[in-house]
Design an enzyme around this catalytic site. Sequence first.
Site, PDB file in Angstrom:
ATOM      1  N   GLY A 175      -3.468   1.261 -18.837  1.00  0.00           N
ATOM      2  CA  GLY A 175      -2.538   1.977 -20.549  1.00  0.00           C
ATOM      3  C   GLY A 175      -2.678   2.887 -21.033  1.00  0.00           C
ATOM      4  O   GLY A 175      -2.249   3.662 -21.182  1.00  0.00           O
ATOM      5  N   THR A 209     -12.452  -2.585 -19.258  1.00  0.00           N
ATOM      6  CA  THR A 209     -11.618  -3.626 -18.634  1.00  0.00           C
ATOM      7  C   THR A 209     -12.322  -4.047 -17.892  1.00  0.00           C
ATOM      8  O   THR A 209     -12.734  -3.898 -16.913  1.00  0.00           O
ATOM      9  CB  THR A 209     -10.310  -3.215 -18.144  1.00  0.00           C
ATOM     10  OG1 THR A 209      -9.811  -4.879 -17.668  1.00  0.00           O
ATOM     11  CG2 THR A 209     -11.011  -1.981 -16.897  1.00  0.00           C
ATOM     12  N   ASP A 243     -11.019  -6.687 -15.918  1.00  0.00           N
ATOM     13  CA  ASP A 243     -10.408  -6.733 -14.707  1.00  0.00           C
ATOM     14  C   ASP A 243     -10.448  -5.388 -13.792  1.00  0.00           C
ATOM     15  O   ASP A 243     -10.145  -5.716 -12.517  1.00  0.00           O
ATOM     16  CB  ASP A 243      -8.401  -5.769 -14.773  1.00  0.00           C
ATOM     17  CG  ASP A 243      -7.523  -7.086 -15.970  1.00  0.00           C
ATOM     18  OD1 ASP A 243      -8.305  -8.383 -16.119  1.00  0.00           O
ATOM     19  OD2 ASP A 243      -6.971  -6.627 -16.808  1.00  0.00           O
ATOM     20  N   MET A 276      -8.683 -14.937 -15.020  1.00  0.00           N
ATOM     21  CA  MET A 276      -7.886 -13.789 -16.101  1.00  0.00           C
ATOM     22  C   MET A 276      -7.952 -12.323 -14.532  1.00  0.00           C
ATOM     23  O   MET A 276      -8.234 -12.240 -13.952  1.00  0.00           O
ATOM     24  CB  MET A 276      -8.194 -12.915 -17.105  1.00  0.00           C
ATOM     25  CG  MET A 276      -8.373 -13.416 -18.427  1.00  0.00           C
ATOM     26  SD  MET A 276      -8.189 -12.443 -19.665  1.00  0.00           S
ATOM     27  CE  MET A 276      -7.828 -13.672 -21.350  1.00  0.00           C
TER      28      MET A 276
HETATM   29  O1  F6P Z   1      -6.294  -6.513 -18.961  1.00  0.00           O
HETATM   30  C1  F6P Z   1      -7.117  -7.101 -19.826  1.00  0.00           C
HETATM   31  C2  F6P Z   1      -6.911  -8.627 -19.942  1.00  0.00           C
HETATM   32  O2  F6P Z   1      -7.872  -9.341 -19.948  1.00  0.00           O
HETATM   33  C3  F6P Z   1      -6.187  -9.099 -18.374  1.00  0.00           C
HETATM   34  O3  F6P Z   1      -6.488  -9.712 -17.828  1.00  0.00           O
HETATM   35  C4  F6P Z   1      -5.413  -9.992 -19.327  1.00  0.00           C
HETATM   36  O4  F6P Z   1      -4.665 -10.540 -18.687  1.00  0.00           O
HETATM   37  C5  F6P Z   1      -5.351  -9.957 -20.349  1.00  0.00           C
HETATM   38  O5  F6P Z   1      -5.895  -8.996 -20.625  1.00  0.00           O
HETATM   39  C6  F6P Z   1      -4.489 -10.605 -21.596  1.00  0.00           C
HETATM   40  O6  F6P Z   1      -4.166  -9.663 -22.347  1.00  0.00           O
HETATM   41  P1  F6P Z   1      -3.967  -9.673 -24.031  1.00  0.00           P
HETATM   42  O7  F6P Z   1      -5.382 -10.550 -24.816  1.00  0.00           O
HETATM   43  O8  F6P Z   1      -3.014  -9.245 -24.770  1.00  0.00           O
HETATM   44  O9  F6P Z   1      -3.452 -12.097 -24.180  1.00  0.00           O
END
Ligand code: F6P
Length: 359
Positions: free
Chosen positions: A114, A135, A137, A179
């Site tokens: 994003g 990230t 991810d 995650m």
């Molecule tokens: O984008 C990184 C991440 O940790 C993802 O793996 C997870 O789904 C998301 O962020 C969780 O987001 P938040 O911290 O806003 O709950």
Amino acid sequence: MKRIGLLTSGGDCQGLNAALHGVAKALYEYYDKDVELYGLRDGYRGLIEGDYRLMNREDFSGILCLGGTILGTSRQPFKLMRVVDENSVDKVKAMKATYKKLKLDCLVILGGNGTHKTANLLREEGLNVVTMPKTIDNDLWGTDKTFGFQSAVNIATNVLDCIHTTATSHGRVFIVELMGHKAGWLTLEAGIAGGADIILIPEIPYENKYIIRAIEKRNAAGKRFSILAVAEGAISKEDSLLTKKELKAKLANRKYPSISYQLAEELQTALGQEVRVTVPGHFQRGGSPCPFDRTLATRLGAAAAQLVINKNYGNMVALRGTDIVPVPLGEVAGKLKVVPKDSDIVQAARQIGVSFGDC
Ligand code: F6P
């Protein structure tokens, strides 16, 4: 005098401070007293609201191994960036105004998907921007690895290791939910490293019958336990055939907070065996960056500083093979790097008997 803005945006991860340390040290080394670094607080929020502070060298001392981000971060959805909010704030106009007010030469932005879409928007709006890929991810297009990913893999692997010992003692089926909503890199790598028997990732829709078959095969072979590494975005074949809207409606009515609990109930009923769920959640994003991430973030930080020095704006610094290279932001923005179903890492897992619940 060079004036550079710094911001970290989106979900945090390990290595953000190491990357800030890298870029700041390299800029101070090169420009010495002829550079001012401005830290925008909480990512794009700070840029929108003009919330910033002039940093000094000491701010970047001792942060190499520190988790989180010294600048703070927040999520500012890209889709709302061009929407004037209820307080009549035109966010794009406000971000440009802060940039202009600070007389910045460039903005160095650390973030994931994003964040890169908004960074590209700012580039299109005429701002000088250089970005760094972060990230857990690892789903950012254009780079082989993002910093934060390896640290999260280490944590998730440790969770699987720990679950192994207790699962063995009790002879239970365990689901470890990791995650990753859209990309399964973390679950895949930790799943392999942690010896998961079944790995479910968003890219490979599963069917319960194949999961049950894999567990029963282990039971028949005298194995006392089975471990599933399940990405939070793992999806059944049935659900993968729904439209986005239909899926959203179905998930909104789900009895459980996440996929794993639903799956646990289904498997427990089908197998007549105890199934337990462990969700490490944000634990995976916390704590110190591992040495790999510290080094990667430092290399990316130094490369970002070099792009600033060379006025080579509009690029993300990326790891390609063993090299750090610039990749045009226009190419990166809006693209997701997901696990190719036929990648060698998936094949290797299949070869050693790991089930992806799809056959
Ligand atoms: O984008 C990184 C991440 O940790 C993802 O793996 C997870 O789904 C998301 O962020 C969780 O987001 P938040 O911290 O806003 O709950």
